[in-house]
Design an enzyme around this catalytic site. Structure first.
Site, PDB file in Angstrom:
ATOM      1  N   ASP A   8       0.783  -1.252   0.000  1.00 61.33           N
ATOM      2  CA  ASP A   8       0.000   0.000   0.000  1.00 61.33           C
ATOM      3  C   ASP A   8       0.814   1.301   0.000  1.00 61.33           C
ATOM      4  O   ASP A   8       0.505   2.219   0.784  1.00 61.33           O
ATOM      5  CB  ASP A   8      -0.964   0.007   1.208  1.00 61.33           C
ATOM      6  CG  ASP A   8      -1.978  -1.133   1.181  1.00 61.33           C
ATOM      7  OD1 ASP A   8      -1.965  -1.923   0.226  1.00 61.33           O
ATOM      8  OD2 ASP A   8      -2.784  -1.233   2.131  1.00 61.33           O
ATOM      9  N   LYS A 106      -7.092  -4.951  -2.911  1.00 64.27           N
ATOM     10  CA  LYS A 106      -7.822  -5.490  -1.762  1.00 64.27           C
ATOM     11  C   LYS A 106      -8.740  -4.435  -1.184  1.00 64.27           C
ATOM     12  O   LYS A 106      -8.507  -3.241  -1.361  1.00 64.27           O
ATOM     13  CB  LYS A 106      -6.847  -6.017  -0.715  1.00 64.27           C
ATOM     14  CG  LYS A 106      -5.915  -4.940  -0.217  1.00 64.27           C
ATOM     15  CD  LYS A 106      -4.855  -5.516   0.704  1.00 64.27           C
ATOM     16  CE  LYS A 106      -3.967  -4.427   1.248  1.00 64.27           C
ATOM     17  NZ  LYS A 106      -4.668  -3.385   2.017  1.00 64.27           N
ATOM     18  N   CYS A 151      -1.873  -2.920   7.660  1.00 68.49           N
ATOM     19  CA  CYS A 151      -1.791  -3.839   6.516  1.00 68.49           C
ATOM     20  C   CYS A 151      -0.511  -4.658   6.481  1.00 68.49           C
ATOM     21  O   CYS A 151      -0.539  -5.829   6.112  1.00 68.49           O
ATOM     22  CB  CYS A 151      -2.043  -3.079   5.220  1.00 68.49           C
ATOM     23  SG  CYS A 151      -3.779  -2.540   5.114  1.00 68.49           S
TER      24      CYS A 151
HETATM   25  C1  VGL Z   1      -4.595   0.514   5.799  1.00 71.17           C
HETATM   26  C2  VGL Z   1      -6.161   1.382   7.210  1.00 71.17           C
HETATM   27  C3  VGL Z   1      -7.138   1.266   6.240  1.00 71.17           C
HETATM   28  C4  VGL Z   1      -3.161   0.123   5.583  1.00 71.17           C
HETATM   29  C5  VGL Z   1      -5.549   0.366   4.817  1.00 71.17           C
HETATM   30  O1  VGL Z   1      -2.718   0.050   4.418  1.00 71.17           O
HETATM   31  O2  VGL Z   1      -2.460  -0.128   6.597  1.00 71.17           O
HETATM   32  N1  VGL Z   1      -4.908   1.003   6.986  1.00 71.17           N
HETATM   33  N2  VGL Z   1      -6.818   0.764   5.045  1.00 71.17           N
END
Ligand code: VGL
Ligand code: ZN
Length: 197
Positions: A8, A106, A151
Site C-alpha cells: 500500500d 484489496k 496492513c
Molecule cells: C490501511 C487502514 C485502512 C493500511 C488500509 O494500508 O495499513 N490502513 N486501510
C-alpha cells in the site's frame, strides 16, 4: 525463491493524503532499491469503492478512528481513502511500480475491509495471493510498506500462519500507531514467527 511484497505505498497513505502515515514517503527510495535486487516483486493496492463500510462517513454519527462491531468482528472506521480510480488510490509517483510482477488489489468488496494481502478481515475470504506465490514456488517473503501496524502486520501474520518464511523490514515501513497499535502489532508478528529486521 524469495519475493518482496510492497504494501500500500499509495498517495492517501503518504503526507498530504487522506489517511497520511507520518514519514510514509521516506521509505520509497529504499523500497525502489530493494525491488531492483528481488527475484519477484508484488505490490498491494488498497482499493475501496466509494461508500465503503470501513469509512466513518458511511456510518452517520460515527467518527474516524472509532471502532465498531461488524458481522466479521471489530473494525476501525477510517477517513475516506483509496477510493477506486482516484489520485489518492494511485501508487506514490516515486514508487517504481513498473517493476511489479503482480499487483494485488484489496478492500474492493463494499461490506468488508481487507488489511491483509492474503485474507479479508473475516480472515477466511482469500485474495488469491497464496495460490500465486505457491504456484511460482515462492517460500520466503520480505514485507515493506504502509502501515506497519495495520496492513503490513496483518499480511505478515497471515503469511507466517500459511507457512511462509517472513521478515518485515521495519526501516522500510511506517506506522499509524494509534492507541499503542504499533507495540501490539510488533508483539503479534513476533508471536506468529515473523522476523522483524
Ligand atoms: C490501511 C487502514 C485502512 C493500511 C488500509 O494500508 O495499513 N490502513 N486501510
Ligand atoms: Zn483501507
Amino acid at each position: 525463491m524469495h519475493a518482496l511484497i510492497v504494501i500500500d505505498v499509495q498517495n492517501d497513505f503518504c503526507p498530504g493524503g487522506a489517511l497520511a502515515v507520518e514519514g510514509g514517503d521516506d521509505i520509497i527510495d529504499g523500497i525502489n532499491d530493494l525491488m531492483r535486487t528481488s527475484d519477484a516483486v508484488i505490490l498491494t493496492q488498497d482499493w475501496h469503492p466509494a461508500g465503503h463500510e470501513s469509512f466513518a462517513s458511511t456510518h452517520p454519527g460515527r467518527s474516524a478512528y472509532e471502532q465498531i462491531d461488524m458481522p466479521y468482528g471489530p473494525q476501525v472506521l477510517w477517513p475516506d481513502h483509496c477510493v477506486q480510480g482516484t489520485t489518492g488510490a494511485a501508487f506514490h509517483p516515486r514508487l517504481d511500480h513498473d517493476r511489479a510482477d503482480l499487483i494485488v488489489r484489496k478492500g474492493f468488496r463494499p461490506h468488508i475491509d481487507s488489511y491483509s494481502a492474503f485474507f479479508e478481515n473475516d480472515q477466511t475470504t482469500p485474495t488469491g495471493l497464496e495460490g500465486y506465490l505457491r504456484t511460482r514456488g515462492i517460500e520466503r517473503l520480505t514485507l515493506v510498506g504502509l502501515a506497519t501496524d495495520f496492513c503490513v502486520n496483518f499480511s505478515a501474520v497471515d503469511a507466517a500462519r500459511l507457512g511462509f518464511s517472513v521478515d518485515v523490514r521495519e526501516d522500510l515501513c511506517r506506522a499509524i500507531d494509534m492507541g499503542g497499535s504499533l507495540d501490539v502489532a510488533r508483539a503479534g508478528m513476533r508471536t506468529a514467527g515473523v522476523l522483524l529486521r
